[in-house]
Design a protein around this motif. Structure first.
Motif, PDB file in Angstrom:
ATOM      1  N   LEU A 185     -13.894  -0.492  -5.808  1.00  0.00           N
ATOM      2  CA  LEU A 185     -14.822  -0.297  -4.670  1.00  0.00           C
ATOM      3  C   LEU A 185     -14.027  -0.400  -3.231  1.00  0.00           C
ATOM      4  O   LEU A 185     -14.617   0.167  -2.295  1.00  0.00           O
ATOM      5  CB  LEU A 185     -15.614  -1.630  -4.747  1.00  0.00           C
ATOM      6  N   PHE A 186     -12.526  -0.877  -3.387  1.00  0.00           N
ATOM      7  CA  PHE A 186     -11.849  -1.366  -2.047  1.00  0.00           C
ATOM      8  C   PHE A 186     -11.194   0.090  -1.914  1.00  0.00           C
ATOM      9  O   PHE A 186     -11.060   0.349  -0.758  1.00  0.00           O
ATOM     10  CB  PHE A 186     -10.957  -2.347  -2.286  1.00  0.00           C
ATOM     11  N   PHE A 187     -11.019   0.882  -3.060  1.00  0.00           N
ATOM     12  CA  PHE A 187     -10.244   2.140  -2.572  1.00  0.00           C
ATOM     13  C   PHE A 187     -11.084   3.131  -1.716  1.00  0.00           C
ATOM     14  O   PHE A 187     -10.295   3.463  -0.666  1.00  0.00           O
ATOM     15  CB  PHE A 187     -10.144   2.850  -4.048  1.00  0.00           C
ATOM     16  N   PRO A 188     -12.244   3.508  -1.644  1.00  0.00           N
ATOM     17  CA  PRO A 188     -12.805   4.519  -0.812  1.00  0.00           C
ATOM     18  C   PRO A 188     -12.809   3.760   0.526  1.00  0.00           C
ATOM     19  O   PRO A 188     -12.598   4.342   1.710  1.00  0.00           O
ATOM     20  CB  PRO A 188     -14.354   4.433  -1.369  1.00  0.00           C
ATOM     21  N   TYR A 189     -13.041   2.397   0.776  1.00  0.00           N
ATOM     22  CA  TYR A 189     -13.231   1.780   1.911  1.00  0.00           C
ATOM     23  C   TYR A 189     -11.655   1.817   2.481  1.00  0.00           C
ATOM     24  O   TYR A 189     -11.658   2.167   3.756  1.00  0.00           O
ATOM     25  CB  TYR A 189     -13.519   0.418   1.720  1.00  0.00           C
ATOM     26  N   THR A 190     -10.627   1.428   1.781  1.00  0.00           N
ATOM     27  CA  THR A 190      -9.307   1.640   2.327  1.00  0.00           C
ATOM     28  C   THR A 190      -9.055   2.990   2.878  1.00  0.00           C
ATOM     29  O   THR A 190      -8.412   3.230   3.789  1.00  0.00           O
ATOM     30  CB  THR A 190      -8.404   1.070   1.345  1.00  0.00           C
ATOM     31  N   PHE A 191      -9.397   3.997   2.161  1.00  0.00           N
ATOM     32  CA  PHE A 191      -9.127   5.176   2.311  1.00  0.00           C
ATOM     33  C   PHE A 191      -9.720   5.625   3.715  1.00  0.00           C
ATOM     34  O   PHE A 191      -9.085   6.395   4.556  1.00  0.00           O
ATOM     35  CB  PHE A 191      -9.594   6.402   1.366  1.00  0.00           C
ATOM     36  N   VAL A 192     -10.973   5.272   3.724  1.00  0.00           N
ATOM     37  CA  VAL A 192     -11.840   5.809   5.140  1.00  0.00           C
ATOM     38  C   VAL A 192     -11.075   5.041   6.157  1.00  0.00           C
ATOM     39  O   VAL A 192     -10.994   5.566   7.307  1.00  0.00           O
ATOM     40  CB  VAL A 192     -13.354   5.454   4.942  1.00  0.00           C
ATOM     41  N   LEU A 193     -10.851   3.668   6.049  1.00  0.00           N
ATOM     42  CA  LEU A 193     -10.406   2.784   6.967  1.00  0.00           C
ATOM     43  C   LEU A 193      -9.030   3.561   7.718  1.00  0.00           C
ATOM     44  O   LEU A 193      -8.919   3.551   8.686  1.00  0.00           O
ATOM     45  CB  LEU A 193     -10.150   1.718   6.765  1.00  0.00           C
ATOM     46  N   TRP A 200     -19.137   8.521  -2.341  1.00  0.00           N
ATOM     47  CA  TRP A 200     -17.812   8.260  -1.921  1.00  0.00           C
ATOM     48  C   TRP A 200     -17.820   7.419  -0.874  1.00  0.00           C
ATOM     49  O   TRP A 200     -17.460   6.078  -0.615  1.00  0.00           O
ATOM     50  CB  TRP A 200     -17.152   9.558  -1.543  1.00  0.00           C
ATOM     51  N   ALA A 219     -17.504   3.254   0.035  1.00  0.00           N
ATOM     52  CA  ALA A 219     -16.908   2.729   1.204  1.00  0.00           C
ATOM     53  C   ALA A 219     -17.508   1.502   1.816  1.00  0.00           C
ATOM     54  O   ALA A 219     -16.911   0.767   2.328  1.00  0.00           O
ATOM     55  CB  ALA A 219     -16.501   3.876   2.307  1.00  0.00           C
TER      56      ALA A 219
END
Lengths: 50, 355
Positions: free
Chosen positions: A9-17, B329, B333
């Motif tokens: 779940l953190f991966f998409p967030y980290t990527f976007v951030l 996706w 996020a």
């Protein structure tokens, strides 16, 4: 299991951030605020980071 | 038109994250340029070169003693080692602490001159044949200096970056979002190093030949990119050696990593102003690597925006499926963001339990 799910779940967030950081970096550069002594902490270490 | 933008954005981003590493893997196989690393040791007729460790410091009272001890405990002859702490007018007692450390030379400025100025001052004092730059927070592995210096036996090498390992709370290499990204980044650097040079070093541990140092302009953020890139532009190699290690704690949250990233990325734009010749393929020997690695990353967010917006105007099963994937996706996020916020509130509650 929870840990793996959290990581997923953190991966998409980290990527976007991190990509947003590119835009914020450009804004910061355009404003001329690129100080190298600004505080950013890391865990178990001192709260100062260039 | 929307279709063209969609595919251009997709192919561009695919190249940056997957195509470029694949290109490097093939390039390394077809045209490797091995480093002729040679360890120096007394008794084999080869003496170690002299080394000056230069550490620029602002307010570092929580790290300075541990860092100086770490430098003095390195596996390297004391007679060949000069340790310089270049202070940028600290206000937290760092200067008092560092002056207590035997064998450390202190250079201090009365007024704030920034990290670049502090590095310039430190290098002015340095007498070693090799300059090792480091930050004060990270911890060197005992043999790190010996490993990094061994690369300078290869006369084509002008700069060497060590490896920074980010540790999680269990003391293992971090594998969460930022940790995983850093591991991917290091794999790319290793491949770039194997074919010519890396477009930037790790600020925690990198070394150069002393004669190749050019004083930095004031306000420079990424000394660890500008110094090696100047060396590469001068016809030398800047390589990555994973045997020379330094350790640090991983960022406690994606938000902290975001703050750090924002500053370093601002430094990348500054780099283009400072060294515009990096954009000239006939001047920059690692033009492909620089454009693919550094510039490509700067363009990805705009590619993501173009990819999403163009997708909104496209019809058909394929494009609608891609759009659904994109929406999913970004929803993930948002969930990640909510989880992160919740986790930070939880940590704050534990740290400040209240009356």
């Amino acid at each position: 299991m929870t840990s793996i799910l959290e990581k997923l779940l953190f991966f998409p967030y980290t990527f976007v951030l991190m990509n947003w950081a590119v835009v914020a970096g450009l804004y910061s550069f355009a404003r001329g605020s690129t100080g190298v002594w600004e505080p950013v902490s890391r865990k178990e270490r001192a709260p100062w980071r260039w | 038109m929307a279709q063209m933008i969609f595919w251009a954005a997709f192919v561009g981003m695919l190249y940056v994250y997957a195509g470029y590493p694949l290109l490097l893997a093939v390039w390394r196989r077809l045209a490797p340029r091995p480093i002729h690393k040679r360890h120096y040791s007394l008794g084999q007729g080869r003496c170690e070169p002299t080394v000056s460790i230069v550490i620029a410091m602002g307010n570092e009272n929580r790290n300075v003693l541990a860092k100086m001890r770490n430098c003095m405990e390195l596996d390297y002859p004391a007679s060949k080692l000069q340790i310089i702490a270049s202070l940028d007018a600290p206000t937290d007692g760092t200067d008092t602490l560092v002056r207590r450390c035997p064998g450390v030379e202190v250079v201090s400025s009365q007024a704030r001159i920034g990290k670049a100025g502090a590095l310039n001052n430190g290098v002015e004092r340095a007498t070693g044949e090799i300059l090792l730059f480091a930050d004060s927070r990270q911890h060197f592995e005992k043999h790190a200096l010996r490993e990094i210096v061994a690369n300078f036996a290869d006369q084509s090498v002008g700069a060497v970056s060590g490896e920074l390992i980010l540790l999680d709370e269990r003391g293992q290499e971090s594998s969460d979002g930022a940790g995983a990204y850093w591991r991917y980044e290091k794999k790319i650097r290793a491949m770039e190093s194997a074919i010519h040079s890396v477009p930037g070093a790790t600020g925690a541990i990198y070394a150069i030949r002393r004669e190749l140092f050019v004083p930095l302009s004031g306000g420079i953020v990424l000394d660890d990119v500008i110094i090696p890139m100047r060396i590469v532009l001068g016809g030398w190699r800047a390589i990555f050696d994973s045997a020379a290690r330094a350790y640090d704690g991983a960022s406690e949250s994606p938000e902290r990593e975001y703050q750090r990233k924002t500053r370093t990325l601002a430094g990348n734009y500054q780099l283009l102003v400072e060294l515009p010749q990096l954009l000239l393929p006939w001047r920059n020997p690692i033009f492909v690597q620089f454009v693919s690695h550094k510039l490509g990353r700067l363009l990805v967010p705009y590619g993501l925006a173009a990819f999403f917006i163009s997708n909104l105007f496209l019809t058909g099963v394929f494009y609608r499926t891609v759009l659904a994937c994109q929406v999913f996706w970004y929803l993930l996020a948002v969930v990640g963001w909510l989880l992160s916020t919740q986790r930070q509130s939880h940590h704050a509650a534990i740290s400040n339990p209240g009356p």
